[in-house]
Design an enzyme around this catalytic site. Sequence first.
Site, mmCIF file in Angstrom:
data_model
loop_
_atom_site.group_PDB
_atom_site.id
_atom_site.type_symbol
_atom_site.label_atom_id
_atom_site.label_comp_id
_atom_site.label_asym_id
_atom_site.label_seq_id
_atom_site.Cartn_x
_atom_site.Cartn_y
_atom_site.Cartn_z
ATOM 1 N N HIS A 63 0.843 -1.203 0.000
ATOM 2 C CA HIS A 63 0.000 0.000 0.000
ATOM 3 C C HIS A 63 0.882 1.260 0.000
ATOM 4 O O HIS A 63 0.637 2.208 -0.742
ATOM 5 C CB HIS A 63 -0.908 -0.043 1.235
ATOM 6 N N GLU A 64 1.935 1.260 0.805
ATOM 7 C CA GLU A 64 2.835 2.426 0.863
ATOM 8 C C GLU A 64 3.600 2.612 -0.442
ATOM 9 O O GLU A 64 3.743 3.733 -0.932
ATOM 10 C CB GLU A 64 3.821 2.278 2.030
ATOM 11 N N HIS A 110 1.360 4.262 -2.966
ATOM 12 C CA HIS A 110 1.295 5.727 -2.850
ATOM 13 C C HIS A 110 2.517 6.348 -3.530
ATOM 14 O O HIS A 110 2.412 7.386 -4.176
ATOM 15 C CB HIS A 110 1.307 6.149 -1.373
ATOM 16 N N GLU A 166 -6.472 6.866 -1.318
ATOM 17 C CA GLU A 166 -6.524 5.638 -0.514
ATOM 18 C C GLU A 166 -7.007 4.452 -1.342
ATOM 19 O O GLU A 166 -6.418 3.371 -1.300
ATOM 20 C CB GLU A 166 -7.437 5.832 0.701
HETATM 21 ZN ZN ZN Z 1 -2.749 5.074 2.313
#
Ligand code: ZN
Length: 269
Positions: A138-139, A142, A201
């Site tokens: 997830h990081e 981003h 997100e």
């Molecule tokens: Zn996030």
Amino acid sequence: MKIQCTPVKLVPFFLLFLIAACATTPLTQRRQLVLLPSSQLMQMSLSNYGEVKNNSKLSTDPREVEPVLRVGKRLADATMRYLKEQNLPTADYAWEFIVIKDDETVNAWCMPGGKIAVYTGILPITKDDTGLAVVMGHEIAHAIANHGNERMSQGMLAELGSVALAYAVKEQPEKTKDLFFQAYGAGTQIGLLLPYSRLHESEADRIGLTIMAMAGYDPNAAIPFWQRMNALSDSRPPEFLSTHPAPDSRIENIKQYLPEAMRHYQSRS
Ligand SMILES: [Zn+2]
């Protein structure tokens, strides 16, 4: 929120600059506004990552460090393979992973260029390598989707108006640094950090699931991970959720992205 890549109220020369500064996110193919030159961002990332390393207590416990290095390397390799396959730039990435010894802080982040930190406080929630792959994927998502640059660009437009960007970066280094801290969640003052938008997100969830799947981790593990994270938020709101707010629909959205991620998981050679 729909990102406007071509604001019409700006002066013509700046409008041209903005059109040139439009980019496309990997996988989700969304047009986005990224104003900050990548070289500038890398410079700030290196300098801030260095500061974090100097000012934090880093774990040397192999039970904490080895899983982060192992999972990080697999995710980074999968990410680089994907970027190369898509003919996307890879030159800026020099992957690095640190584990910050702070059992009270439930957090993780990835700065531009693949500079990643995991706090020991999140390890009881990730539980195992696959849970760690959910968070780190997830990081990384981003980072490769340039969400930080996009947020800084929005902040710059809001705060600096039509001042030419080159001028702003050169003449207002403190302002640029503040925006960097706010956008990347790497500062020490959590209260200053901007939360990622709902759009960022869900995009990071979708890209992150695919990255973990390409690296050989079962993306279905994202559902129990977010259930554990949400359960924790009732008693002790984790820092991770202050910068990565979980919309009520997160788990439902993840279920929708799973078939796409599972195709990557199953087609690995
Ligand atoms: Zn996030």
